[in-house]
Design a protein around this motif. Structure first.
Motif, mmCIF file in Angstrom:
data_model
loop_
_atom_site.group_PDB
_atom_site.id
_atom_site.type_symbol
_atom_site.label_atom_id
_atom_site.label_comp_id
_atom_site.label_asym_id
_atom_site.label_seq_id
_atom_site.Cartn_x
_atom_site.Cartn_y
_atom_site.Cartn_z
ATOM 1 N N UNK A 61 -8.111 -4.718 -1.711
ATOM 2 C CA UNK A 61 -6.584 -3.663 -0.828
ATOM 3 C C UNK A 61 -6.537 -3.433 -2.303
ATOM 4 N N UNK A 62 -6.661 -1.794 -2.484
ATOM 5 C CA UNK A 62 -5.971 -1.193 -4.059
ATOM 6 C C UNK A 62 -4.335 -0.659 -3.733
ATOM 7 N N UNK A 63 -3.406 -0.763 -3.666
ATOM 8 C CA UNK A 63 -2.110 -0.374 -3.542
ATOM 9 C C UNK A 63 -1.791 0.121 -4.961
ATOM 10 N N UNK A 64 -2.200 1.421 -5.176
ATOM 11 C CA UNK A 64 -1.696 2.743 -5.831
ATOM 12 C C UNK A 64 -1.307 3.431 -5.614
ATOM 13 N N UNK A 65 0.160 2.744 -6.162
ATOM 14 C CA UNK A 65 1.201 3.995 -5.939
ATOM 15 C C UNK A 65 1.291 5.137 -7.165
ATOM 16 N N UNK A 85 -8.288 -10.477 4.146
ATOM 17 C CA UNK A 85 -8.603 -10.347 2.007
ATOM 18 C C UNK A 85 -8.713 -10.762 1.583
ATOM 19 N N UNK A 86 -9.100 -10.653 0.663
ATOM 20 C CA UNK A 86 -8.623 -11.988 -0.080
ATOM 21 C C UNK A 86 -8.230 -11.299 -1.871
ATOM 22 N N UNK A 87 -8.509 -10.099 -2.138
ATOM 23 C CA UNK A 87 -7.696 -9.417 -3.614
ATOM 24 C C UNK A 87 -7.506 -8.765 -3.238
ATOM 25 N N UNK A 88 -5.740 -7.895 -3.858
ATOM 26 C CA UNK A 88 -5.209 -6.885 -3.887
ATOM 27 C C UNK A 88 -4.317 -6.894 -5.486
ATOM 28 N N UNK A 89 -4.951 -5.048 -5.159
ATOM 29 C CA UNK A 89 -4.864 -4.982 -7.149
ATOM 30 C C UNK A 89 -3.618 -3.303 -6.348
ATOM 31 N N UNK A 90 -2.249 -4.248 -7.248
ATOM 32 C CA UNK A 90 -0.791 -3.229 -6.979
ATOM 33 C C UNK A 90 -0.349 -2.771 -8.108
ATOM 34 N N UNK A 91 -0.545 -1.742 -7.845
ATOM 35 C CA UNK A 91 -0.384 -0.630 -9.077
ATOM 36 C C UNK A 91 0.499 0.211 -9.443
ATOM 37 N N UNK A 92 1.783 0.057 -9.514
ATOM 38 C CA UNK A 92 2.219 -0.996 -10.908
ATOM 39 C C UNK A 92 3.534 -1.525 -10.307
ATOM 40 N N UNK A 93 3.759 -2.374 -11.455
ATOM 41 C CA UNK A 93 5.329 -3.167 -11.276
ATOM 42 C C UNK A 93 6.371 -2.221 -11.194
ATOM 43 N N UNK A 94 5.854 -1.471 -11.924
ATOM 44 C CA UNK A 94 7.282 -0.254 -11.910
ATOM 45 C C UNK A 94 7.283 0.585 -10.509
#
Length: 166
Positions: free
Chosen positions: A11-15, A79-88
């Motif tokens: 999962x890509x969570x790019x806000x 799911x196995x991998x999550x990318x959170x972009x970004x902390x801010x």
């Protein structure tokens, strides 16, 4: 993209970038060309089915919402991998170190409970010297020290500007 090749559910969570732009970049990377045609885009979409998910949200999201998205992805979608972009985009205030620490703690707990691998993008502080000639370390991350202290791994990415200038 490499995780998708390995059939890892990702999962890509790019806000910060729309899902359309994210997919367009990934298709270009997968095919190694600047403008893949409609057939290539269709094949890419079919190939990523069951392997790649995108969180369709632009702008800030609360830590509780991001936690819930990660939990849903792990529990319901296996799911196995999550990318959170970004902390801010999750912890909006740079001054709220307690919120950042709690979010990092919650992500670590979530990873331990679900087996999910969480990849959290953070940004570096501006260097005190004003020069970006040296690579950053984990101590240069913007925000709470708990972010890197609790992480299993910290990877820094740096543009070597002196080398590029030569």
């Amino acid at each position: 993209l490499d995780l998708v090749v390995q059939r890892e559910r990702t999962l890509i969570a790019s806000m910060e970038m729309s899902p359309g732009r994210t997919l367009a970049r990934m298709v270009r990377q997968a095919y190694g060309i600047a403008a893949p045609g409609p057939d290539a885009r269709r094949r890419f979409s079919q190939w990523t089915d069951g392997r790649l998910w995108l969180f369709d949200h632009m702008g800030r999201v609360s830590p509780a919402t991001m936690q819930a998205v990660c939990m849903y992805f792990a529990d319901e979608l296996k799911g196995r991998h999550v990318f959170i972009d970004s902390m801010m985009m999750v912890c909006g205030s740079e001054e709220s170190l307690d919120e950042q620490k709690q979010f990092a703690t919650d992500l670590c707990r979530l990873a331990q409970e679900t087996g999910l691998h969480v990849h959290l993008v953070t940004h570096c502080r501006k260097p005190q010297s004003g020069s970006e000639d040296k690579p950053p370390t984990k101590y240069d991350l913007r925000g709470s020290a708990a972010i890197s202290d609790q992480a299993s791994n910290v990877i820094t990415v740096w543009a070597n500007k002196p080398k590029m200038a030569k």
